[in-house]
Design an enzyme around this catalytic site. Structure first.
Site, PDB file in Angstrom:
ATOM      1  N   GLU A  12       3.987  -5.808 -13.624  1.00 55.51           N
ATOM      2  CA  GLU A  12       4.237  -4.790 -12.605  1.00 55.51           C
ATOM      3  C   GLU A  12       3.000  -3.945 -12.301  1.00 55.51           C
ATOM      4  OE1 GLU A  12       9.016  -4.026 -12.954  1.00 55.51           O
ATOM      5  OE2 GLU A  12       7.771  -3.173 -14.521  1.00 55.51           O
ATOM      6  N   GLY A  87      16.919  -5.286  -9.524  1.00 48.12           N
ATOM      7  CA  GLY A  87      17.979  -6.152  -9.034  1.00 48.12           C
ATOM      8  C   GLY A  87      18.715  -5.435  -7.909  1.00 48.12           C
ATOM      9  N   ILE A 161      21.062  -7.090 -15.841  1.00 55.51           N
ATOM     10  CA  ILE A 161      22.359  -7.417 -15.253  1.00 55.51           C
ATOM     11  C   ILE A 161      22.283  -8.757 -14.514  1.00 55.51           C
ATOM     12  CG2 ILE A 161      24.232  -6.617 -13.753  1.00 55.51           C
ATOM     13  CD1 ILE A 161      23.713  -4.678 -16.081  1.00 55.51           C
ATOM     14  N   MET A 181      15.750  -0.899 -15.398  1.00 53.44           N
ATOM     15  CA  MET A 181      15.902  -0.538 -16.800  1.00 53.44           C
ATOM     16  C   MET A 181      15.018   0.632 -17.262  1.00 53.44           C
ATOM     17  SD  MET A 181      16.356  -4.439 -18.304  1.00 53.44           S
ATOM     18  CE  MET A 181      16.831  -3.877 -19.938  1.00 53.44           C
ATOM     19  N   GLU A 182      14.398   1.345 -16.303  1.00 51.67           N
ATOM     20  CA  GLU A 182      13.496   2.438 -16.717  1.00 51.67           C
ATOM     21  C   GLU A 182      13.551   3.694 -15.849  1.00 51.67           C
ATOM     22  OE1 GLU A 182      12.182  -0.675 -15.951  1.00 51.67           O
ATOM     23  OE2 GLU A 182      12.223  -1.460 -17.989  1.00 51.67           O
ATOM     24  N   ASP A 205      15.750  -9.896  -7.562  1.00 51.20           N
ATOM     25  CA  ASP A 205      16.957 -10.714  -7.777  1.00 51.20           C
ATOM     26  C   ASP A 205      18.173  -9.916  -7.326  1.00 51.20           C
ATOM     27  OD1 ASP A 205      16.150  -9.384 -10.643  1.00 51.20           O
ATOM     28  OD2 ASP A 205      18.314  -9.328 -10.307  1.00 51.20           O
TER      29      ASP A 205
HETATM   30  N1  ADE Z   1      15.125  -5.530 -13.049  1.00 53.32           N
HETATM   31  C1  ADE Z   1      15.030  -6.512 -12.134  1.00 53.32           C
HETATM   32  N2  ADE Z   1      16.200  -7.171 -11.999  1.00 53.32           N
HETATM   33  C2  ADE Z   1      17.070  -6.570 -12.870  1.00 53.32           C
HETATM   34  C3  ADE Z   1      18.417  -6.806 -13.197  1.00 53.32           C
HETATM   35  N3  ADE Z   1      19.117  -7.778 -12.624  1.00 53.32           N
HETATM   36  N4  ADE Z   1      18.987  -6.006 -14.132  1.00 53.32           N
HETATM   37  C4  ADE Z   1      18.264  -5.016 -14.729  1.00 53.32           C
HETATM   38  N5  ADE Z   1      16.988  -4.772 -14.459  1.00 53.32           N
HETATM   39  C5  ADE Z   1      16.376  -5.534 -13.533  1.00 53.32           C
END
Ligand code: ADE
Length: 242
Positions: A12, A87, A161, A181-182, A205
């Protein structure tokens, strides 16, 4: 003015550091010095009239909190720009799209057993808001460069996820547009230290059954999209036109 540029994964922040398919975004940076602190590597540099500290935390809320606090308390960051991937929860967000967090929350923070709402602990709040000024700069950059930048709610948790049911629950419970996640950990730390912050994510995603596959495929490209935008924000901040 000292600005922190933070990601969670090497990929990143790598566009700022390394030549690859694209030119290194930091090719104009000078006076690099590298410092290891608390198990993380930080790069200090000058970009135009801005002092920069750049680094990645490793994945997850605890690691992110450590890095954000370190950038502020040890390196003296006065503003923090987070760059990375997420995501999509909102179906309007497609792979490669940019979302700037307008509010951030922790979807896995749960003391509902005591009658509190999801994402809430006493003396906190479910949502933390980034700096309006930095959001304003982001909007100006998007307008000038004709880049589509959506704003929305980013939900953070210590879970990758890849599950439509969990994704739907997060969407319904927090009205979330994207998950990662951050971000909310960074938000809580910056809010506590009164440091203006901004969280930008490019979609990698859709947090569905294909999420792990898509993440691996699009991590690099989406990281590049997000970093390029953050660099354009630095240009604007350095120009002092905002
Ligand atoms: N970062 C990128 N895609 C993610 C996902 N599906 N879940 C959690 N963090 C992510």
């Amino acid at each position: 003015m000292k600005i922190a540029i933070m990601g969670a994964m090497l990929e990143e922040v790598e566009p700022f550091l390394e030549a690859g398919e694209h030119e290194p975004l930091l090719k104009y940076f000078n006076k690099h010095s590298d410092v290891v602190y608390g198990g993380n590597l930080y790069h200090e540099a000058k970009y135009k009239n801005l002092d920069i500290v750049l680094g990645y935390s490793k994945i997850g809320k605890v690691n992110a909190a450590l890095t954000a606090a370190t950038m502020i308390e040890k390196f003296g960051a006065e503003k923090l720009l987070f760059t990375g991937v997420a995501g999509a929860v909102n179906p309007e967000l497609k792979i490669g799209d940019l979302i700037a967090a307008t509010q951030l929350c922790q979807h896995d923070l749960d003391i509902t057993a005591f009658g509190h709402p999801h994402g809430y602990v006493p003396e906190g709040s479910v949502y933390v808001e980034p700096s309006r000024e930095l959001l304003h700069i982001a909007k100006a950059v998007a307008d000038e460069k004709d880049i589509e930048l959506k704003g929305g709610i980013v939900a953070t948790g210590d879970q990758f996820i890849a599950d439509p049911e969990r994704k739907e629950w997060i969407e319904k419970t927090f009205d979330a547009d994207a998950i990662e996640m951050e971000g909310a950990a960074v938000a809580v730390i910056c809010d506590a230290f009164d440091v203006p912050f901004f969280v930008l994510r490019a979609i990698s995603d859709a947090a569905d059954m294909d999420a792990t596959f898509d993440f691996d495929e699009f991590l690099k490209h989406s990281s590049q999209v997000s970093s390029s935008f953050v660099l354009a924000m630095l240009d604007k901040m350095a120009d002092g036109t905002q």
